[in-house]
Design a protein around this motif. Structure first.
Motif, PDB file in Angstrom:
ATOM      1  N   PHE A 115     120.819  43.887  25.516  1.00  0.00           N
ATOM      2  CA  PHE A 115     119.694  44.793  25.272  1.00  0.00           C
ATOM      3  C   PHE A 115     120.274  46.142  24.879  1.00  0.00           C
ATOM      4  CE2 PHE A 115     116.204  47.704  26.251  1.00  0.00           C
ATOM      5  CZ  PHE A 115     115.130  47.012  25.700  1.00  0.00           C
ATOM      6  N   THR A 116     119.569  46.852  24.031  1.00  0.00           N
ATOM      7  CA  THR A 116     120.003  48.185  23.646  1.00  0.00           C
ATOM      8  C   THR A 116     118.807  49.126  23.592  1.00  0.00           C
ATOM      9  OG1 THR A 116     121.271  49.470  22.026  1.00  0.00           O
ATOM     10  CG2 THR A 116     119.805  47.766  21.139  1.00  0.00           C
ATOM     11  N   ILE A 117     119.052  50.387  23.898  1.00  0.00           N
ATOM     12  CA  ILE A 117     117.979  51.378  23.944  1.00  0.00           C
ATOM     13  C   ILE A 117     118.587  52.755  23.684  1.00  0.00           C
ATOM     14  CG2 ILE A 117     118.212  51.600  26.464  1.00  0.00           C
ATOM     15  CD1 ILE A 117     115.172  52.142  26.564  1.00  0.00           C
ATOM     16  N   ARG A 118     117.813  53.653  23.122  1.00  0.00           N
ATOM     17  CA  ARG A 118     118.307  54.967  22.721  1.00  0.00           C
ATOM     18  C   ARG A 118     118.772  55.811  23.916  1.00  0.00           C
ATOM     19  NH1 ARG A 118     119.166  55.729  17.165  1.00  0.00           N
ATOM     20  NH2 ARG A 118     117.824  54.204  16.136  1.00  0.00           N
ATOM     21  N   ASN A 119     119.789  56.636  23.648  1.00  0.00           N
ATOM     22  CA  ASN A 119     120.333  57.528  24.673  1.00  0.00           C
ATOM     23  C   ASN A 119     119.265  58.401  25.312  1.00  0.00           C
ATOM     24  OD1 ASN A 119     122.678  56.503  23.515  1.00  0.00           O
ATOM     25  ND2 ASN A 119     123.778  58.440  23.665  1.00  0.00           N
ATOM     26  N   TYR A 304     126.149  64.782  33.375  1.00  0.00           N
ATOM     27  CA  TYR A 304     127.216  64.333  32.492  1.00  0.00           C
ATOM     28  C   TYR A 304     127.122  62.829  32.211  1.00  0.00           C
ATOM     29  CZ  TYR A 304     132.060  63.942  30.788  1.00  0.00           C
ATOM     30  OH  TYR A 304     133.163  63.708  30.036  1.00  0.00           O
ATOM     31  N   HIS A 305     126.721  62.061  33.214  1.00  0.00           N
ATOM     32  CA  HIS A 305     126.645  60.603  33.086  1.00  0.00           C
ATOM     33  C   HIS A 305     125.198  60.107  32.986  1.00  0.00           C
ATOM     34  CE1 HIS A 305     130.908  60.204  33.823  1.00  0.00           C
ATOM     35  NE2 HIS A 305     130.830  60.758  35.015  1.00  0.00           N
ATOM     36  N   SER A 306     124.289  60.953  32.529  1.00  0.00           N
ATOM     37  CA  SER A 306     122.860  60.622  32.587  1.00  0.00           C
ATOM     38  C   SER A 306     122.500  59.365  31.795  1.00  0.00           C
ATOM     39  CB  SER A 306     122.017  61.803  32.089  1.00  0.00           C
ATOM     40  OG  SER A 306     122.262  62.057  30.713  1.00  0.00           O
ATOM     41  N   VAL A 307     123.151  59.142  30.647  1.00  0.00           N
ATOM     42  CA  VAL A 307     122.840  57.956  29.844  1.00  0.00           C
ATOM     43  C   VAL A 307     123.219  56.690  30.607  1.00  0.00           C
ATOM     44  CG1 VAL A 307     123.381  56.693  27.727  1.00  0.00           C
ATOM     45  CG2 VAL A 307     123.042  59.173  27.651  1.00  0.00           C
TER      46      VAL A 307
END
Length: 345
Positions: A115-119, A304-307
């Protein structure tokens, strides 16, 4: 595979840094530079590569290097690719690049689900929100996005070719030694992180170099460097104006919600005083009926690691499990078309 049994790796592979871990992790378990050498030494290993060339993996996109990075990532996490699904942050510049990555993952790396999703959407989830105005200051570019009900509104998204790495350049003059360009840039970045501030200081800022010497800079010098993210030029209007344009171009129903939920991510967001300056400059420009409020994270590491954190949260939700694209779906439905249907963002 039963959806209740899906175990996944979460990855944010950015232009400068790669972060990876597992569903439910608070922070990445593996974090390194998105770089490699000609002999396939990845990330931090490339720092000690003498004067040899260090290669970019995403600038421009290199499918072969990217595939090797993915395999190294699973190796570093200590898992077999056939046993673990992958939620990957989508920060690709073109659809073609994403198509190639999906092909690599299913046909070469051989993961079972994807699965992929925008930052921007993932950063929004990391803050416990579903709607937000997101400013992502990357290494080489800055992206401003509106996220509504978990979807990034791509038609209003704005990207500028300026990022945190541009702030390193003035500090390169202090790097002396027989290093490759990658190492020199890393040392300049360290100096920047030790000196740069948006806060008013009375005394000279100083930073001790590895050889014991000191770099000293005045407030006026540091302000001139830091303000590159806010000042306009022929190619860039300033980050506050990027956000303002999105507010003005959004439908009235969500303008106030966007203004009151501004999320700033990326390493430059953690420069002392940055958030206060962003709050002040954007508030001065925003429509009168919109009150600007920045979302505060528990720590700089969360920002910093929110994504990655947003991906970890999303992949752990029971309601998410039906969204995975299985390998057999990919093979039976025209390959990339299933990604477009199930991962519309």
């Amino acid at each position: 595979m039963n959806s209740d049994e899906i175990i996944s790796v979460v990855a944010d592979i950015g232009n400068l840094y790669t972060r990876a871990g597992f569903t439910g992790d608070d922070f990445p378990r593996w974090s390194t530079f998105t770089k490699c050498t000609e002999t396939m030494q990845f990330g931090d290993e490339a720092l000690g590569y003498g004067n040899g060339q260090v290669l970019d993996i995403l600038q421009p996109f290199n499918p072969d290097l990217y595939e090797n990075l993915l395999k190294k990532m699973f190796e570093k996490l200590g898992v077999q690719t056939k046993d673990y699904s992958l939620l990957l942050a989508n920060n690709f510049q073109t659809k073609h690049d994403l198509q190639k990555v999906v092909e690599i993952l299913f046909e070469s790396v051989e993961i079972p689900n994807f699965f992929t999703i925008r930052n921007a959407a993932l950063s929004t989830f990391s803050a416990g929100r579903s709607t937000a105005l997101v400013l992502d200051i990357g290494a080489y570019s800055t992206t401003a996005s509106a996220v509504h009900d978990g979807y990034t509104l791509l038609k209003t998204q704005i990207q500028a070719p300026i990022g945190g790495e541009i702030l390193n350049e003035p500090f390169r003059q202090f790097v002396v030694g027989d290093f490759n360009q990658f190492k020199k840039t890393c040392l300049a970045r360290d100096i920047k992180q030790g000196l740069l501030t948006y806060e008013q200081i009375d005394s000279t800022q100083q930073y001790e170099l590895p050889d014991g010497k000191f770099v000293q800079m005045q407030q006026a010098q540091l302000s001139e460097i830091a303000d590159k993210l806010f000042n306009s030029n022929e190619n860039f209007k300033g980050i506050q104006h990027m956000l303002l344009d999105i507010i003005n171009n959004s439908v009235n129903d969500i303008k106030q919600q966007l203004c009151s939920t501004v999320i700033s991510t990326g390493g430059s967001s953690n420069i002392p005083g940055f958030l206060n300056k962003l709050q002040t400059t954007l508030s001065a420009l925003a429509p009168p009926m919109c009150k600007v409020k920045l979302v505060m994270y528990p720590s700089n590491q969360n920002r910093y690691h929110s994504v990655f954190i947003g991906g970890s949260i999303l992949a752990s939700l029971s309601s998410f499990q039906s969204l995975w694209v299985a390998k057999n779906e990919y093979q039976e439905s025209g390959k990339f078309s299933i990604i477009e249907r199930k991962c519309p963002n």
